[in-house]
Design an enzyme around this catalytic site. Sequence first.
Site, PDB file in Angstrom:
ATOM      1  N   HIS A  12      58.639  45.210  51.886  1.00  0.00           N
ATOM      2  CA  HIS A  12      59.735  45.615  50.990  1.00  0.00           C
ATOM      3  C   HIS A  12      60.444  44.446  50.313  1.00  0.00           C
ATOM      4  CE1 HIS A  12      62.271  44.373  54.316  1.00  0.00           C
ATOM      5  NE2 HIS A  12      63.352  44.605  53.589  1.00  0.00           N
ATOM      6  N   GLY A  14      58.666  41.880  48.968  1.00  0.00           N
ATOM      7  CA  GLY A  14      57.743  41.361  47.966  1.00  0.00           C
ATOM      8  C   GLY A  14      57.967  42.006  46.615  1.00  0.00           C
ATOM      9  N   GLY A  17      56.732  45.835  46.842  1.00  0.00           N
ATOM     10  CA  GLY A  17      57.537  46.555  47.818  1.00  0.00           C
ATOM     11  C   GLY A  17      58.984  46.707  47.395  1.00  0.00           C
ATOM     12  N   SER A 108      44.010  46.661  44.844  1.00  0.00           N
ATOM     13  CA  SER A 108      44.009  45.766  43.696  1.00  0.00           C
ATOM     14  C   SER A 108      42.776  46.039  42.850  1.00  0.00           C
ATOM     15  CB  SER A 108      43.994  44.306  44.166  1.00  0.00           C
ATOM     16  OG  SER A 108      43.684  43.426  43.110  1.00  0.00           O
ATOM     17  N   SER A 109      42.893  45.814  41.559  1.00  0.00           N
ATOM     18  CA  SER A 109      41.750  46.040  40.668  1.00  0.00           C
ATOM     19  C   SER A 109      40.631  45.033  40.886  1.00  0.00           C
ATOM     20  CB  SER A 109      42.208  45.990  39.203  1.00  0.00           C
ATOM     21  OG  SER A 109      42.760  44.724  38.887  1.00  0.00           O
ATOM     22  N   CYS A 110      40.871  43.982  41.681  1.00  0.00           N
ATOM     23  CA  CYS A 110      39.811  43.002  41.964  1.00  0.00           C
ATOM     24  C   CYS A 110      38.720  43.579  42.861  1.00  0.00           C
ATOM     25  CB  CYS A 110      40.385  41.736  42.579  1.00  0.00           C
ATOM     26  SG  CYS A 110      40.910  41.932  44.299  1.00  0.00           S
ATOM     27  N   TYR A 137      39.523  38.488  49.474  1.00  0.00           N
ATOM     28  CA  TYR A 137      40.656  39.391  49.259  1.00  0.00           C
ATOM     29  C   TYR A 137      40.165  40.767  48.832  1.00  0.00           C
ATOM     30  CZ  TYR A 137      44.975  41.228  47.193  1.00  0.00           C
ATOM     31  OH  TYR A 137      46.067  42.010  46.871  1.00  0.00           O
ATOM     32  N   LYS A 141      40.605  44.514  50.663  1.00  0.00           N
ATOM     33  CA  LYS A 141      41.205  45.684  50.006  1.00  0.00           C
ATOM     34  C   LYS A 141      40.239  46.870  49.989  1.00  0.00           C
ATOM     35  CE  LYS A 141      45.324  44.272  49.202  1.00  0.00           C
ATOM     36  NZ  LYS A 141      46.449  44.955  49.886  1.00  0.00           N
ATOM     37  N   PRO A 164      46.164  49.222  41.582  1.00  0.00           N
ATOM     38  CA  PRO A 164      46.862  48.807  40.361  1.00  0.00           C
ATOM     39  C   PRO A 164      46.196  47.634  39.664  1.00  0.00           C
ATOM     40  CG  PRO A 164      47.998  47.951  42.260  1.00  0.00           C
ATOM     41  CD  PRO A 164      46.864  48.790  42.788  1.00  0.00           C
ATOM     42  N   HIS A 180      50.009  34.105  40.249  1.00  0.00           N
ATOM     43  CA  HIS A 180      49.063  34.701  39.327  1.00  0.00           C
ATOM     44  C   HIS A 180      49.309  34.177  37.916  1.00  0.00           C
ATOM     45  CE1 HIS A 180      48.735  37.748  42.632  1.00  0.00           C
ATOM     46  NE2 HIS A 180      47.478  37.689  42.260  1.00  0.00           N
ATOM     47  N   ASP A 305      37.084  30.805  34.443  1.00  0.00           N
ATOM     48  CA  ASP A 305      37.742  31.914  33.764  1.00  0.00           C
ATOM     49  C   ASP A 305      37.962  33.100  34.690  1.00  0.00           C
ATOM     50  OD1 ASP A 305      38.251  31.063  31.180  1.00  0.00           O
ATOM     51  OD2 ASP A 305      36.258  31.606  30.432  1.00  0.00           O
TER      52      ASP A 305
END
Length: 342
Positions: A12, A14, A17, A108-110, A137, A141, A164, A180, A305
């Site tokens: 919460h 972060g 959160g 995560s979209s990764c 990572y 996920k 997300p 990031h 990249d």
Amino acid sequence: MEKNAKIYVAGHTGMVGSAIWRQLEKERYTNLVGKTIDELDLTKEASVHRFFTEEQPEYVFLAAARVGGIYANNVYRGEFIYQNLAIQTNVIHAAHEHGVKKLLFLGSSCIYPKHAPQPMKEEHLLTGELEPTNEPYAIAKIAGLKMCEAYKRQYGDNFISAMPTNMYGMNDNFDLKSSHVLPALIRKFHLAKLLREDRVEELRSDLGARSRDGITDSDNIETELTQFGISRDAVEVWGTGAPRREFLLVDDCAAALLHMMHSYDGETHLNVGTGEDLSIRDLAMTVKNVVGFEGDIHFNDKYPDGTPRKLLDVSKLKALGWKPTVTLEEGLRSTYEWYLAS
């Protein structure tokens, strides 16, 4: 969710959160629970189960994670996979054992393959190789969303997952070594602007407040900032500037997550994003203009990249009746204003 239901927001403090917490308060939920890492280490199984026994939360938002940019993901690979696997495994299993009514796991979209078709649909998961720089990572996920899926299928637990896109906003990490791309750009252009305008005391104040950057020689700040590609005349950006990315204001994301908790019980994870992207080159120019830096931008193609393009297909979430409300430039301006005031 009932307005007086006990809701645990893991992570919460972060960026995500805290946005979830703000959104819950905005919607008048009154029984929120949060613990700092000093109060509860989520990597420790016994501590997590003790917390669930004592608090008995009815709903859980699992937003706690070890996160970072390309550099941090690539260098601290062991820490990223261990800590994220431990956190999510402990919380998800404790939620199952203590009868939590509903849990939302934040991914995560990764998780998608490096060369996935664009825009990326939920069904593209596990159809190709991951981007090497953030593979540990991403694997963690993927394990989390598959754990939610497995517990739903075997035990009937109402555990859902949201994936997300790149987020930014209040309480983001602006550390020059581990942030990031978007918060890093905001910080770099801001420091370059202070250098260019000879605002030395403001520069020292900024670096003192965010001491993790490791800049120790206050009398030679300009020279030390060059290691991060920051000068009074230009800001260096890693890579060619060609990759395309999608960005979502964290408060918009929090609204989407609450919408999912109200309206989605499916087994499949859902993408959360805007459905629009832009090049890193255009992003850098937009941040430069928002910050007001009048120097140049240099793209250093000696650095990686990352994934060529990351755009989410958000049609399933939109079909549930949700869409973002804040444009990128509006979000950047509000984020920069928060940064200046923090």
